[in-house]
Design a protein around this motif. Structure first.
Motif, PDB file in Angstrom:
ATOM      1  N   GLU A  95     -13.761  -6.574 -64.696  1.00  0.00           N
ATOM      2  CA  GLU A  95     -12.294  -6.534 -64.641  1.00  0.00           C
ATOM      3  C   GLU A  95     -11.751  -5.338 -65.433  1.00  0.00           C
ATOM      4  N   ASN A 142      -9.445  -3.273 -64.966  1.00  0.00           N
ATOM      5  CA  ASN A 142      -7.993  -3.053 -64.956  1.00  0.00           C
ATOM      6  C   ASN A 142      -7.202  -4.201 -65.567  1.00  0.00           C
ATOM      7  N   SER A 143      -7.899  -5.153 -66.147  1.00  0.00           N
ATOM      8  CA  SER A 143      -7.214  -6.298 -66.737  1.00  0.00           C
ATOM      9  C   SER A 143      -6.237  -5.851 -67.822  1.00  0.00           C
ATOM     10  N   SER A 165      -3.949   1.571 -63.931  1.00  0.00           N
ATOM     11  CA  SER A 165      -5.093   1.001 -63.216  1.00  0.00           C
ATOM     12  C   SER A 165      -5.664   1.987 -62.210  1.00  0.00           C
ATOM     13  N   THR A 195     -13.905  -7.578 -59.845  1.00  0.00           N
ATOM     14  CA  THR A 195     -12.450  -7.462 -59.871  1.00  0.00           C
ATOM     15  C   THR A 195     -11.778  -8.417 -58.894  1.00  0.00           C
ATOM     16  N   ASP A 247      -8.473  -7.278 -58.305  1.00  0.00           N
ATOM     17  CA  ASP A 247      -7.345  -6.365 -58.147  1.00  0.00           C
ATOM     18  C   ASP A 247      -7.394  -5.710 -56.765  1.00  0.00           C
ATOM     19  N   SER A 254      -7.572  -1.921 -56.503  1.00  0.00           N
ATOM     20  CA  SER A 254      -8.908  -1.350 -56.617  1.00  0.00           C
ATOM     21  C   SER A 254      -9.635  -1.407 -55.280  1.00  0.00           C
TER      22      SER A 254
END
Length: 264
Positions: free
Chosen positions: A163, A165-166, A173, A195, A197, A200
């Protein structure tokens, strides 16, 4: 390349992974996606050897981790870089000190050599000017970049990102995604990113493995994900009206390329 074949893992009698097989390619950004509880984290922990499946094979360029002794597993881990969800930086160390840490711990190089390597890695993530700062003095996005610099310090063959981009805003991100993609291609690393996201997925999803309730239900890339007939994947991808609109756009325009300045 990393291959997992028929991996199964249970905890307290509950099966989390059901005969999961997947291939993660060298020089590509490989994404593991799925809802919370789908088995993403258990799969990644199994691949790096933090948990041991009851059955299956985990092949690092043909070397089966499941058949290795502890010394052999330790040797494999020297080829692995890890980017943790919370960056996991040492608060008491400077940015430079954090990147120096694995070099001091795991190499026999001289201090001048490891200092040169650490500064090269910081320059690669555009943070050379921040080397004397502490984690508390820099932004979350900068902390992620420090963590990436530390993860690549030992020149790994395999890079695992949990993760990444958490907690980051959409613009930051995208910066992190593009940095991971660039590093993967530049150094020909087998990069695996855990992920949920969708930014992404749209941006760097070259090889995507979708897990649903512990089963591998779909494999493809960012261009194929919008035309899948897999109901569970559609429910995951198009859970919001926004991404339903994206799907309609893709079908009508035939591309997943993001317009300039678009954070989708």
């Amino acid at each position: 390349m990393i291959e997992v074949r028929d991996i199964s893992k249970s905890f307290d009698g509950k099966t989390i992974l059901h005969d999961v097989s997947a291939t993660f390619y060298t020089g590509k950004t490989n994404l593991i996606i799925g809802q919370s509880g789908s088995g993403k984290t258990v799969l990644m922990k199994s691949i790096v050897g933090l948990v041991r499946p009851e059955q299956g094979e985990i092949l690092y360029d043909g070397r089966d981790m499941m058949k290795m002794n502890q010394k052999q597993i330790k040797d494999i881990r020297k080829e692995i870089g890890m980017l943790f969800q919370g960056s996991a930086l040492f608060d008491s160390e400077t940015v430079l000190g954090n990147v120096l840490f694995p070099l001091v711990m795991f190499t026999n190089d001289s201090y001048d050599q490891i200092l040169e390597r650490a500064r090269f890695c910081l320059e690669r993530v555009d943070l050379k000017s921040a080397e004397t700062k502490y984690p508390s003095e820099i932004s979350g996005g900068m902390q992620k970049r420090v963590a990436i610099a530390r993860a690549i310090a030992l020149n790994p063959k395999y890079l695992f990102c949990d993760e990444p981009n958490s907690g980051l805003d959409p613009k930051t991100s995208i910066v992190i995604d593009e940095l991971l993609s660039d590093i993967t291609h530049e150094y020909n690393i087998t990069t695996i990113i855990n992920t949920h996201d969708m930014n992404s997925v749209l941006g760097i999803g070259e090889n995507i493995v979708f897990l649903n309730k512990g089963h591998r239900e779909w494999v493809g890339d960012k261009n194929k994900i919008f035309t899948t007939v897999n109901e569970a994947l559609n429910d995951f991808v198009f859970a919001t009206r926004l991404f339903q609109e994206v799907k309609d756009y893709i079908i009508s325009h035939g591309t997943t390329k993001r317009p300039a300045g678009d954070n989708i």
